[in-house]
Design an enzyme around this catalytic site. Structure first.
Site, short mmCIF file in Angstrom:
data_model
loop_
_atom_site.label_atom_id
_atom_site.label_comp_id
_atom_site.label_asym_id
_atom_site.label_seq_id
_atom_site.Cartn_x
_atom_site.Cartn_y
_atom_site.Cartn_z
N HIS A 74 4.18 39.59 25.23
CA HIS A 74 5.09 38.88 26.07
C HIS A 74 4.59 38.99 27.58
O HIS A 74 3.55 40.16 27.92
CB HIS A 74 6.76 39.41 26.09
CG HIS A 74 7.33 39.20 24.80
ND1 HIS A 74 8.44 39.34 24.56
CD2 HIS A 74 6.93 38.45 23.76
CE1 HIS A 74 8.99 39.03 23.62
NE2 HIS A 74 7.92 38.40 22.90
N GLU A 76 5.73 39.91 30.34
CA GLU A 76 5.74 41.41 31.10
C GLU A 76 4.80 42.26 30.46
O GLU A 76 4.29 43.22 31.58
CB GLU A 76 7.06 41.79 30.90
CG GLU A 76 8.41 41.05 31.25
CD GLU A 76 9.05 39.95 30.26
OE1 GLU A 76 9.95 39.46 30.21
OE2 GLU A 76 7.91 39.59 29.34
N CYS A 102 13.19 40.47 26.99
CA CYS A 102 13.74 41.07 25.80
C CYS A 102 13.94 42.63 25.96
O CYS A 102 13.51 43.13 26.92
CB CYS A 102 12.51 40.68 24.51
SG CYS A 102 11.06 41.83 24.57
N CYS A 105 10.58 44.49 26.42
CA CYS A 105 9.95 44.26 27.84
C CYS A 105 10.92 44.86 29.03
O CYS A 105 10.16 45.47 29.83
CB CYS A 105 9.85 42.86 27.90
SG CYS A 105 8.36 42.19 27.00
#
Length: 166
Positions: A74, A76, A102, A105
């Site tokens: 992701h 992040e 999420c 993250c």
């Protein structure tokens, strides 16, 4: 006549940078961008995409496990990794993210010392919000910034000509 556009706030400015970073994403299921900022200085950027040396979803297709694509990191995580690789201390910084993190993250951002998250789009995972809140991370939800870049070269050129003729 000089046309002046509304100058974006700092949060709008950095969210627009996150939107731009999201354009590099390689998973068609979601394009997300993350910009890590401290004292109005960009420390690191990230977007969701495959790990180095692995195929991208847009080339090889998504790898779905439990309704999530696991081929990609992701945004992040990629921003945190970029900071780590370059030895950048992000403790106390702000994460500007196009989509709410999420849970995984969110935990990584909290562990890295992020103190503030600015986001304009929700994510289906409510644990991220709970984890941020219980860890003292401020969450700021903004409206999505304008999708256009207000760059007006024509007016800049005419203003410059007017200034030079005086």
């Amino acid at each position: 006549m000089i046309y002046k556009t509304k100058r974006p706030s700092w949060d709008e400015y950095f969210l627009k940078l996150a939107m731009l970073a999201s354009e590099r994403a390689t998973c068609p299921r979601m394009h997300c961008g993350c910009i890590l900022v401290k004292d109005r200085f960009v420390l690191a950027t990230g977007y969701n995409g495959s790990i180095p040396g692995q195929p991208h979803c847009e080339d090889a297709g998504c790898l779905i496990v439990d309704n999530h694509c696991v081929r990609t990191n992701h945004a992040e995580i990629n921003a945190l990794v970029q900071a780590a690789i370059h030895g950048v201390n992000i403790s106390g910084s702000t994460a500007y993210i196009t989509n709410m993190s999420c849970t995984t993250c969110a935990k990584a951002l909290i562990a890295a010392g992020i103190r503030r998250v600015v986001v304009f789009s929700d994510f289906h995972d409510t644990l991220a919000t709970d984890f941020f809140t219980s860890s003292g991370v401020e969450i700021v939800k903004c409206a999505m910034p304008e999708q256009e870049i207000n760059y007006n070269l024509e007016n800049y050129t005419s203003a410059k000509k007017t200034a030079n003729s005086k």
